[in-house]
Enzyme design. Structure first.
Site, mmCIF file in Angstrom:
data_model
loop_
_atom_site.group_PDB
_atom_site.id
_atom_site.type_symbol
_atom_site.label_atom_id
_atom_site.label_comp_id
_atom_site.label_asym_id
_atom_site.label_seq_id
_atom_site.Cartn_x
_atom_site.Cartn_y
_atom_site.Cartn_z
ATOM 1 C CB CYS B 55 -0.983 -0.007 1.168
ATOM 2 S SG CYS B 55 -0.235 -0.448 2.719
ATOM 3 N NE ARG B 57 8.359 0.240 -0.052
ATOM 4 C CZ ARG B 57 9.211 1.249 -0.137
ATOM 5 N NH1 ARG B 57 9.802 1.521 -1.278
ATOM 6 N NH2 ARG B 57 9.492 1.975 0.919
ATOM 7 C CB SER B 114 9.130 1.118 5.987
ATOM 8 O OG SER B 114 9.602 -0.091 5.500
ATOM 9 C CD GLU B 119 6.473 -2.098 7.450
ATOM 10 O OE1 GLU B 119 5.856 -3.002 8.000
ATOM 11 O OE2 GLU B 119 6.700 -2.046 6.248
ATOM 12 N N GLY B 194 -16.282 2.859 28.917
ATOM 13 C CA GLY B 194 -16.578 3.919 27.965
ATOM 14 C C GLY B 194 -16.296 3.468 26.550
ATOM 15 N N GLY B 196 -14.907 5.138 22.370
ATOM 16 C CA GLY B 196 -14.071 6.130 21.690
ATOM 17 C C GLY B 196 -13.117 5.426 20.757
ATOM 18 C CD GLU B 197 -10.690 7.038 15.341
ATOM 19 O OE1 GLU B 197 -9.955 6.691 14.419
ATOM 20 O OE2 GLU B 197 -11.022 8.219 15.543
#
Lengths: 281, 447
Positions: B55, B57, B114, B119, B194, B196-197
């Site tokens: 995704c 390169r 990268s 990574e 709770g 949340g993202e």
């Protein structure tokens, strides 16, 4: 002959200490294989030296201060090696290897030869039994103390949110606490057997189980300390940092009983004029 | 002697040279079985080819007779494959030739090029591409060797430097920390308070490490139930908060509450109830959900979002410093590889071959010397002439085989073959052993 192997072992432990410590200070890796191989090499040479002395003397080499220190180092390295195969860690190596090296160097300042005729008391099967148990207990408590030191250090790093390289190469808190939990009863078991076998030996040699000589007294104090620790862990659920601190305190007591008492006091354990020049057991 | 006709060429786009808009258009669709690579490899002047597409390169790595011409042809081919205008994509492509191409491939494989430095997925992706294209017969001796050296370099970079060591995302750092405190997470209890993202992302990352169902608490039970269904967890109401805390090992809190919902005093009781069993608490909420003093309790490890971010920053900085060391390793390996390509000439190979044979002959003669004691000078000479004649006859075959290859475009293949058969290539043994070992790349990486 055995002395050559002993020296090789001592040198190997020293080299691996240097490798491990430089590794901690300079390298960025997570494993220190070269250090470990030197420990293994030293361990093999060490084993040969002990076996050789055993064959040459015809009885287990446990009568002198040299023997005691050497066997102590051997046990520490043995436990360390087993742990390394399960979970290789350079920090433990950087503690175990120097301890083994120091023990070996101290041992080499004593004579391994039995110059004077051996005291009859020492010509007993109780000698290897008593010494093995006592030293095995010491070795287990030594490793436990190392794990404790690592725990306290790692815990501090995590609490203070200082996440550096050391944090990454130290084992998890859980691993270290598990080591403490498993080692404690084993070490306590050995210590207890060491004291009981000592008492039985005393009874067969002198006719009384307990003579309150300084070594005996301090062993008993150490025993009570570890008994309290076992109790705290099992009954009160002490764990983590408290258990790690106790492991360190216990280690100080163990070391005092092992070395300090022999240097400061005299008693049954110092066979002056006998075979032990500077007895430690 | 004919000059070197083959050369490496890399044509590609990556996250530095092209925006997502372009990158997502150049993806080589339909290349799952290497069909596109084969098509490229069949183009004029191109001898070998590998296409790597991720995704971030797209890289076309080729061995070609004419780098300049091929670069132009390849861009046109890429535009044709993707039905794009040549001129619209040309500025985004970089072209690397010869030694620079080799270095580029090594750096990409070692994850030094990268977006997230170090990574670990890229090695696996490059390996997949190589396997696919090798199976499609698009690669040859040069690219095979190049890629094996690239994997070898990547392995060196990974083991000798700390480039891949540090975690660089908040969710990842949180899980790593949890492991440092609690050891294996499989049987641990996670609790999400709770929503949340960020909290959900972290919880998801955690859930992949934990086998027990996650507990979810929300002010409205319905919302908790929705999330619980998503996570395969169980929902509980806010009243059960302290029971849940007594039971949990990792807590992620992210409510919209204005006041802290977990206070020092209550937490102290909770810790007593759990007999000071360690608990890792992550406070993602702003304002805070958990009183900071809670961290002072024995066995409580409280990290808020800023603490986690600081760890990430520190790790990123550490990786950069390590990348310099990694580049030195790449330089070494590029040098070794270039030396090897230079040795792929027939003239030095013939010399090496003759030397090898003479060495064998001289060795065997000297071994037999004792038995020759009874021989006189002329007889010894005869043996010398005989053995020399034998090795010359044997050498004739491989030498004419290499000489014939001058007429073909693949003479490096012939030379390489002879070198391998007669063990002239000191490089081979190292590379061969690496070939076997590359299979443990995927398993080695934890991500």
């Amino acid at each position: 002959m055995h002395l050559i192997f002993f020296k090789v072992a001592a040198i190997f432990y020293l080299i691996s200490s240097v490798i491990y410590v430089t590794f901690l200070l300079r390298s960025k890796g997570t494993r220190c294989l070269s250090g470990f191989w030197f420990v293994i090499g030293g361990f093999l040479a060490h084993t040969i030296s002990i076996v050789h002395l055993f064959i040459a003397q015809g009885f287990l080499p446990m009568a002198t201060a040299f023997d005691a220190l050497s066997l102590f180092a051997w046990l520490v390295v043995a436990i360390f090696t087993v742990l390394q195969f399960r979970d290789p860690n350079p920090v433990l190596g950087a503690m175990a290897a120097p301890i083994a090296a120091v023990l070996m160097l101290t041992a080499s300042t004593f004579s391994y030869q039995i110059t004077q005729p051996i005291v009859p008391v020492l010509r007993s099967w109780w000698l290897p039994i008593h010494v093995s148990f006592a030293l095995a207990g010491n070795a287990v408590f030594t490793i436990m103390a190392m794990a404790g030191a690592m725990y306290i250090f790692q815990e501090r790093l995590i609490k203070r949110k200082k996440i550096g390289r050391f944090h990454r190469i130290l084992p998890s808190l859980e691993t270290l606490d598990t080591l403490n939990r498993r080692a404690l009863p084993i070490g306590f078991f050995f210590l207890t057997l060491g004291i009981i076998s000592g008492a039985l030996w005393a009874s067969s040699a002198w006719g009384s189980y307990w003579n309150w000589d300084p070594k005996e007294t301090w062993s008993l104090i150490t025993w009570f300390a570890y008994a309290a620790m076992v109790h705290q862990r099992l009954a009160l659920g002490w764990r983590g940092k408290k258990a790690a601190m106790l492991a360190l305190v216990g280690f100080v007591l163990v070391m005092f009983t092992f070395v300090g008492v022999s240097l400061l006091f005299s008693g049954h354990h110092s066979f002056v004029g006998g075979s032990m020049r500077t007895p430690l057991i | 002697m004919i000059p070197i006709v083959h050369d490496f060429l890399v044509l590609g786009i990556n996250h530095n040279t092209a925006p997502v808009l372009i990158r997502e258009k150049v993806t080589f669709p339909g290349n799952q079985d290497g069909a596109v690579t084969r098509l490229v490899a069949q183009a004029e002047d191109i001898l070998e080819c590998i296409i790597v597409s991720t995704c971030n390169r797209a890289e076309i790595i080729v061995v070609t007779n004419d780098p300049d011409l091929s670069a132009e042809n390849l861009i046109e081919l890429v535009s044709k494959i993707h039905e794009l205008d040549v001129e619209s994509i040309r500025p985004y492509f970089y072209i690397k030739k010869g030694k620079e191409a080799v270095r580029h491939v090594f750096r990409v494989t070692s994850s030094l090029d990268s977006m997230v430095l170090g990574e670990p997925q890229i090695v696996g992706q490059v390996k997949e591409a190589f396997k696919r294209d090798a199976a499609a017969n698009a690669t040859g001796p040069l690219l095979n060797r190049l890629m094996h050296r690239a994997f070898f370099t990547a392995k060196r970079v990974r083991t000798e430097t700390g480039v891949a060591l540090a975690a660089v995302s908040i969710a990842y750092v949180a899980v790593e920390l949890a492991k440092k405190i609690l050891g294996e997470l499989e049987q641990r209890q996670a609790l999400l308070i709770g929503a949340g993202e960020m909290a959900e992302l972290t919880a998801r990352h955690l859930a992949s490490n934990v086998k027990r169902p996650i507990k979810i608490i929300n002010r409205t039970l319905e919302n908790a139930c929705v999330l619980a269904a998503e996570f395969d967890g169980s929902a509980e109401s806010m009243e059960q908060l302290y029971d849940a805390l007594a039971d949990a090992d990792v807590v992620i809190s992210s409510t919209g509450s204005c006041d802290p919902i977990i206070r020092f005093r209550e937490m102290k009781t909770v810790m007593h109830r759990r007999r000071h069993k360690p608990i890792f608490m992550i406070d993602i909420a702003i304002p805070r959900d958990i009183e900071p003093e809670v961290n002072d309790l024995d066995g409580v490890y409280l990290y808020n979002i800023d603490d986690l971010r600081a760890v990430v920053e520190e790790n990123i900085g550490e990786r950069r410093a390590e990348a310099e060391k990694a580049d030195k390793i790449v330089d070494q390996e590029v040098g070794k590889f270039i030396n090897w390509t230079k040795s792929l000439e027939w003239a030095p190979t013939i010399v090496a071959l003759k030397e090898r044979f003479e060495e064998i002959r001289a060795n065997e003669i000297s071994k037999m010397n004792g038995k020759f004691g009874s021989l006189d000078e002329t007889e010894r000479e005869a043996i010398d002439i005989l053995t020399k004649a034998i090795i010359n006859k044997i050498a004739h075959g491989p030498i004419s085989f290499m000489k014939q290859s001058i007429k073909t475009t693949r003479r490096d293949q012939h030379v390489d073959f002879v070198q391998r058969v007669f063990g002239l290539d000191t490089f081979v043994s190292e590379t061969e052993s690496e070939e076997v070992k590359t299979s443990d790349y995927e398993t080695d990486y934890r991500n």
